[in-house]
Design a protein around this motif. Sequence first.
Motif, PDB file in Angstrom:
ATOM      1  N   GLN A 129       3.004 -56.820 -24.278  1.00  0.00           N
ATOM      2  CA  GLN A 129       2.514 -57.484 -25.454  1.00  0.00           C
ATOM      3  C   GLN A 129       2.630 -57.053 -26.816  1.00  0.00           C
ATOM      4  N   ASN A 130       3.227 -55.674 -26.536  1.00  0.00           N
ATOM      5  CA  ASN A 130       3.600 -54.904 -28.056  1.00  0.00           C
ATOM      6  C   ASN A 130       5.196 -55.228 -28.245  1.00  0.00           C
ATOM      7  N   ASP A 131       5.820 -56.062 -27.416  1.00  0.00           N
ATOM      8  CA  ASP A 131       7.313 -56.392 -27.359  1.00  0.00           C
ATOM      9  C   ASP A 131       7.925 -54.620 -27.061  1.00  0.00           C
ATOM     10  N   GLU A 132       7.606 -54.010 -26.238  1.00  0.00           N
ATOM     11  CA  GLU A 132       8.101 -52.829 -25.775  1.00  0.00           C
ATOM     12  C   GLU A 132       8.657 -53.070 -24.336  1.00  0.00           C
ATOM     13  N   ALA A 133       9.848 -52.640 -24.343  1.00  0.00           N
ATOM     14  CA  ALA A 133      10.536 -52.835 -23.045  1.00  0.00           C
ATOM     15  C   ALA A 133      10.108 -52.000 -22.003  1.00  0.00           C
ATOM     16  N   VAL A 134       9.487 -52.458 -20.967  1.00  0.00           N
ATOM     17  CA  VAL A 134       8.856 -51.616 -19.815  1.00  0.00           C
ATOM     18  C   VAL A 134       9.686 -51.496 -18.641  1.00  0.00           C
ATOM     19  N   MET A 135      10.862 -52.534 -18.490  1.00  0.00           N
ATOM     20  CA  MET A 135      11.505 -52.528 -17.469  1.00  0.00           C
ATOM     21  C   MET A 135      12.760 -53.012 -17.678  1.00  0.00           C
ATOM     22  N   ARG A 136      13.970 -52.622 -17.122  1.00  0.00           N
ATOM     23  CA  ARG A 136      15.305 -53.313 -17.106  1.00  0.00           C
ATOM     24  C   ARG A 136      16.085 -53.213 -16.006  1.00  0.00           C
ATOM     25  N   PHE A 137      16.679 -54.327 -15.542  1.00  0.00           N
ATOM     26  CA  PHE A 137      17.872 -54.409 -14.446  1.00  0.00           C
ATOM     27  C   PHE A 137      18.934 -55.200 -14.668  1.00  0.00           C
ATOM     28  N   VAL A 138      19.924 -55.482 -13.886  1.00  0.00           N
ATOM     29  CA  VAL A 138      20.845 -56.131 -13.880  1.00  0.00           C
ATOM     30  C   VAL A 138      20.740 -57.163 -12.458  1.00  0.00           C
ATOM     31  N   SER A 139      20.571 -58.194 -12.490  1.00  0.00           N
ATOM     32  CA  SER A 139      20.293 -59.108 -11.518  1.00  0.00           C
ATOM     33  C   SER A 139      21.668 -59.961 -11.025  1.00  0.00           C
ATOM     34  N   ILE A 140      21.976 -60.133  -9.635  1.00  0.00           N
ATOM     35  CA  ILE A 140      23.108 -60.700  -9.210  1.00  0.00           C
ATOM     36  C   ILE A 140      22.394 -61.953  -8.459  1.00  0.00           C
ATOM     37  N   ALA A 141      22.457 -63.080  -9.176  1.00  0.00           N
ATOM     38  CA  ALA A 141      21.844 -64.341  -8.499  1.00  0.00           C
ATOM     39  C   ALA A 141      22.854 -65.052  -7.845  1.00  0.00           C
ATOM     40  N   LEU A 142      22.546 -65.789  -6.858  1.00  0.00           N
ATOM     41  CA  LEU A 142      23.663 -66.667  -6.205  1.00  0.00           C
ATOM     42  C   LEU A 142      23.079 -68.100  -6.370  1.00  0.00           C
ATOM     43  N   ILE A 143      24.146 -68.846  -7.107  1.00  0.00           N
ATOM     44  CA  ILE A 143      23.628 -70.199  -7.596  1.00  0.00           C
ATOM     45  C   ILE A 143      24.632 -71.520  -7.020  1.00  0.00           C
ATOM     46  N   ALA A 144      24.074 -72.298  -6.467  1.00  0.00           N
ATOM     47  CA  ALA A 144      24.910 -73.450  -5.913  1.00  0.00           C
ATOM     48  C   ALA A 144      26.080 -73.855  -7.052  1.00  0.00           C
ATOM     49  N   ARG A 145      27.062 -74.289  -6.575  1.00  0.00           N
ATOM     50  CA  ARG A 145      28.048 -74.832  -7.432  1.00  0.00           C
ATOM     51  C   ARG A 145      27.903 -76.524  -7.367  1.00  0.00           C
ATOM     52  N   ARG A 146      28.320 -77.378  -8.479  1.00  0.00           N
ATOM     53  CA  ARG A 146      28.427 -78.631  -8.306  1.00  0.00           C
ATOM     54  C   ARG A 146      29.319 -79.069  -6.853  1.00  0.00           C
ATOM     55  N   THR A 147      29.157 -80.042  -6.449  1.00  0.00           N
ATOM     56  CA  THR A 147      29.919 -80.754  -5.517  1.00  0.00           C
ATOM     57  C   THR A 147      30.837 -81.965  -5.896  1.00  0.00           C
ATOM     58  N   ASP A 148      30.117 -82.638  -6.922  1.00  0.00           N
ATOM     59  CA  ASP A 148      30.983 -83.876  -7.386  1.00  0.00           C
ATOM     60  C   ASP A 148      32.027 -83.536  -8.227  1.00  0.00           C
TER      61      ASP A 148
END
Length: 148
Positions: A129-148
């Motif tokens: 709530q004080n705008d202090e960063a408490v955690m950081r990471f890099v995520s690797i999300a898998l997202i569907a591609r459009r098929t049309d």
Amino acid sequence: MKYFEDFAVGEREQFGSYSVTAEEVAEFAGKYDPQPFHLSDEAAAKTHFGRIAASGWHTCSMTMAMLVAHMKDDALASRGAAGIDELRWLKPVYPGDTLRCETAVLELRPSRSRPDIGSVRSEMKVYNQNDEAVMRFVSIALIARRTD
């Protein structure tokens, strides 16, 4: 529905609000990370935390709850995740804190072996709530591609 093709490198989002409670901190720690500074103010007072602090793994779980709620709100075509990199707990999270998330897309990569998905690498920062960063990471999300 938001698909892989709808992401852009540099895209930023802010979302979430999670109120941290003493009861939840103690319950999570009791099950998954029963170190004294997560369970009692007296034990935590003898450490650099000064008072009971949430487990870093609990902070990850609270972040996941905000992320899943956001994905539902945005109707994201998620297909899971390949993992996370560079996880860092930057500041303690305490009961009474309110957490929020910010993401920035770092890289987009269509899958070579599965043409129906792509990976989206994003930096996730969690703030109190004080705008202090408490955690950081890099995520690797898998997202569907459009098929049309």
